[in-house]
Design an enzyme around this catalytic site. Structure first.
Site, PDB file in Angstrom:
ATOM      1  N   HIS A 104       0.831  -1.204   0.000  1.00 38.53           N
ATOM      2  CA  HIS A 104       0.000   0.000   0.000  1.00 38.53           C
ATOM      3  C   HIS A 104       0.868   1.258   0.000  1.00 38.53           C
ATOM      4  O   HIS A 104       1.988   1.266   0.525  1.00 38.53           O
ATOM      5  CB  HIS A 104      -0.929  -0.002   1.216  1.00 38.53           C
ATOM      6  CG  HIS A 104      -2.132  -0.871   1.023  1.00 38.53           C
ATOM      7  ND1 HIS A 104      -3.298  -0.709   1.731  1.00 38.53           N
ATOM      8  CD2 HIS A 104      -2.348  -1.904   0.184  1.00 38.53           C
ATOM      9  CE1 HIS A 104      -4.185  -1.597   1.331  1.00 38.53           C
ATOM     10  NE2 HIS A 104      -3.632  -2.345   0.400  1.00 38.53           N
ATOM     11  N   GLU A 114       0.632   3.953   1.673  1.00 38.47           N
ATOM     12  CA  GLU A 114       0.956   4.501   2.996  1.00 38.47           C
ATOM     13  C   GLU A 114       2.137   3.762   3.606  1.00 38.47           C
ATOM     14  O   GLU A 114       3.005   4.360   4.250  1.00 38.47           O
ATOM     15  CB  GLU A 114      -0.262   4.388   3.927  1.00 38.47           C
ATOM     16  CG  GLU A 114      -1.502   5.127   3.430  1.00 38.47           C
ATOM     17  CD  GLU A 114      -2.364   4.283   2.489  1.00 38.47           C
ATOM     18  OE1 GLU A 114      -1.888   3.232   1.994  1.00 38.47           O
ATOM     19  OE2 GLU A 114      -3.509   4.684   2.235  1.00 38.47           O
TER      20      GLU A 114
HETATM   21  N1  LIG Z   1      -5.257   2.611   1.618  1.00 37.00           N
HETATM   22  C1  LIG Z   1      -4.963   1.977   0.469  1.00 37.00           C
HETATM   23  C2  LIG Z   1      -5.903   1.189  -0.167  1.00 37.00           C
HETATM   24  C3  LIG Z   1      -5.546   0.536  -1.319  1.00 37.00           C
HETATM   25  N2  LIG Z   1      -4.304   0.673  -1.822  1.00 37.00           N
HETATM   26  C4  LIG Z   1      -3.940   0.009  -3.087  1.00 37.00           C
HETATM   27  C5  LIG Z   1      -3.731  -1.467  -3.071  1.00 37.00           C
HETATM   28  C6  LIG Z   1      -4.097  -1.863  -4.476  1.00 37.00           C
HETATM   29  O1  LIG Z   1      -2.985  -1.660  -5.350  1.00 37.00           O
HETATM   30  C7  LIG Z   1      -5.199  -0.880  -4.837  1.00 37.00           C
HETATM   31  C8  LIG Z   1      -6.598  -1.416  -4.574  1.00 37.00           C
HETATM   32  O2  LIG Z   1      -6.962  -2.131  -5.701  1.00 37.00           O
HETATM   33  P1  LIG Z   1      -8.500  -2.417  -6.082  1.00 37.00           P
HETATM   34  O3  LIG Z   1      -8.959  -3.521  -5.179  1.00 37.00           O
HETATM   35  O4  LIG Z   1      -9.283  -1.153  -5.859  1.00 37.00           O
HETATM   36  O5  LIG Z   1      -8.431  -2.836  -7.525  1.00 37.00           O
HETATM   37  O6  LIG Z   1      -4.989   0.233  -4.000  1.00 37.00           O
HETATM   38  C9  LIG Z   1      -3.381   1.482  -1.182  1.00 37.00           C
HETATM   39  O7  LIG Z   1      -2.232   1.642  -1.655  1.00 37.00           O
HETATM   40  N3  LIG Z   1      -3.733   2.110  -0.038  1.00 37.00           N
END
Ligand SMILES: Nc1ccn([C@H]2C[C@H](O)[C@@H](COP(=O)(O)O)O2)c(=O)n1
Length: 202
Positions: free
Chosen positions: A133, A135
């Site tokens: 992620h 963060e």
């Molecule tokens: N707080 C977050 C939430 C999600 N992410 C990233 C992880 C994945 O690459 C993408 C989510 O993919 P999706 O299920 O919407 O196709 O977002 C993050 O970095 N931080």
């Protein structure tokens, strides 16, 4: 420290907790909100009289500045479905780390899957077990020496309210735990609706 993320509270929660452990977040078009120079980065010409001693109006607020950096970082993401950016900031406004969602350093973007689902139902054929992620990357990308003196994340500023597939319970639990840990949480309130960055000279 303050964690500024283009994504949801839930992801930011995990990262804020990770920060406590270590040391004690689509395409975004940037463009101007009005016909003045507000929000246009790179425009050097001013109509202000050279005798006018007042400071420039329409400069970026701190929150918009850090959130814009998070948005810009998100543009580095290779995730075809969602690009997230994050910016970790000290209490006195120094950027400690920035990050975006991606595979761990040293793991090729071309050799791991970016899919959301597997035709065989194999989770290892999806991005989820591999992606870091934004963060977490912002935290991992800090200069640990400068961050070590900080006592942990005290505030999380997030941009997206929607719950990226997380259950209501997980969302409520995040709020509860952050509150118990004394971490302030607030949704970013932009003062500029858009920022345009022009790669051109004055
Ligand atoms: N707080 C977050 C939430 C999600 N992410 C990233 C992880 C994945 O690459 C993408 C989510 O993919 P999706 O299920 O919407 O196709 O977002 C993050 O970095 N931080």
């Amino acid at each position: 420290m303050v964690l500024v993320s283009t994504a949801t509270l839930f992801g930011a929660f995990a990262s804020a907790m990770a920060m406590r452990f270590f040391f004690n977040p689509k395409k975004h078009l940037f463009s101007t909100i009005n016909s003045e120079s507000n929000g246009v980065v790179g425009r050097k010409n001013s109509t202000q009289s050279p005798f006018d001693p007042s400071k420039r109006k329409g400069y970026l607020s701190w929150d918009d500045y850090f959130m814009a950096i998070a948005f810009l970082s998100a543009e580095r993401s290779k995730d075809p479905n969602r690009q997230v950016g994050a910016c970790l900031v000290s209490q006195n406004g120094i950027i400690l780390g920035i990050g975006y969602n991606g595979f761990p350093r040293g793991c090729s973007d071309d050799k791991l899957p970016w899919s959301k689902k597997s035709k065989n139902g194999d989770p290892l054929e999806t991005k989820y077990p591999y992606v870091c992620h934004a963060e977490v990357n912002a935290i991992l990308n800090t200069n640990h020496a400068s961050a070590a003196g900080q006592s942990g994340v005290s505030e999380v500023i997030y941009f997206v309210e929607k719950r990226l597939g997380n259950s209501e319970a997980a969302y409520a639990a995040s709020h509860k735990l952050l509150s118990m840990a004394g971490v302030k949480v607030r949704k970013h309130q932009p003062q500029m609706s858009q920022i345009l960055i022009k790669f051109e000279g004055p």
